[in-house]
Design a protein around this motif. Structure first.
Motif, mmCIF file in Angstrom:
data_model
loop_
_atom_site.group_PDB
_atom_site.id
_atom_site.type_symbol
_atom_site.label_atom_id
_atom_site.label_comp_id
_atom_site.label_asym_id
_atom_site.label_seq_id
_atom_site.Cartn_x
_atom_site.Cartn_y
_atom_site.Cartn_z
ATOM 1 N N LYS A 22 0.831 -1.201 0.000
ATOM 2 C CA LYS A 22 0.000 0.000 0.000
ATOM 3 C C LYS A 22 0.869 1.256 0.000
ATOM 4 N N GLU A 23 1.960 1.217 0.743
ATOM 5 C CA GLU A 23 2.877 2.351 0.772
ATOM 6 C C GLU A 23 3.512 2.564 -0.599
ATOM 7 N N LYS A 24 3.922 1.475 -1.242
ATOM 8 C CA LYS A 24 4.492 1.571 -2.590
ATOM 9 C C LYS A 24 3.476 2.132 -3.575
ATOM 10 N N TYR A 25 2.212 1.696 -3.446
ATOM 11 C CA TYR A 25 1.167 2.185 -4.342
ATOM 12 C C TYR A 25 0.904 3.670 -4.116
ATOM 13 N N GLU A 31 4.041 9.890 -7.674
ATOM 14 C CA GLU A 31 4.906 10.049 -8.840
ATOM 15 C C GLU A 31 4.080 10.248 -10.109
ATOM 16 N N LYS A 32 2.959 9.576 -10.187
ATOM 17 C CA LYS A 32 2.091 9.702 -11.357
ATOM 18 C C LYS A 32 1.538 11.122 -11.464
ATOM 19 N N ILE A 33 1.146 11.692 -10.326
ATOM 20 C CA ILE A 33 0.618 13.054 -10.321
ATOM 21 C C ILE A 33 1.699 14.050 -10.723
ATOM 22 N N ARG A 36 6.503 12.054 -12.978
ATOM 23 C CA ARG A 36 7.819 11.427 -13.001
ATOM 24 C C ARG A 36 7.728 9.901 -13.092
ATOM 25 N N ILE A 37 6.665 9.402 -13.640
ATOM 26 C CA ILE A 37 6.443 7.964 -13.666
ATOM 27 C C ILE A 37 7.249 7.330 -14.804
ATOM 28 N N GLU A 38 7.930 6.232 -14.495
ATOM 29 C CA GLU A 38 8.739 5.549 -15.501
ATOM 30 C C GLU A 38 8.030 4.315 -16.045
#
Length: 64
Positions: A22-25, A31-33, A36-38
């Motif tokens: 959940k923390e990773k999500y 990051e998505k907002i 910077r999402i890879e």
């Protein structure tokens, strides 16, 4: 993570795994907002892993 691997864990380990996933999500969503999402498919993978953990945890609880 496969359901077979999750079934080998204790309920406490599964709950710890759920909290870390959940923390990773959450971090993924931040990051998505920010743009910077890879790897966009990572979010789907995390959600499915969380669901698998909950499913196996419920199966274990029903057996007892």
């Amino acid at each position: 993570m496969k359901a077979k691997d999750i079934r080998n864990m204790t309920p406490a380990e599964i709950e710890q795994n759920i909290s870390s996933l959940k923390e990773k999500y959450f971090n993924f969503r931040l990051e998505k907002i920010s743009g910077r999402i890879e790897r966009p498919q990572e979010g789907t993978k995390l959600k499915k892993d969380i669901a698998r953990c909950y499913t196996v945890l419920k199966e274990i609880q029903r057996e007892k």
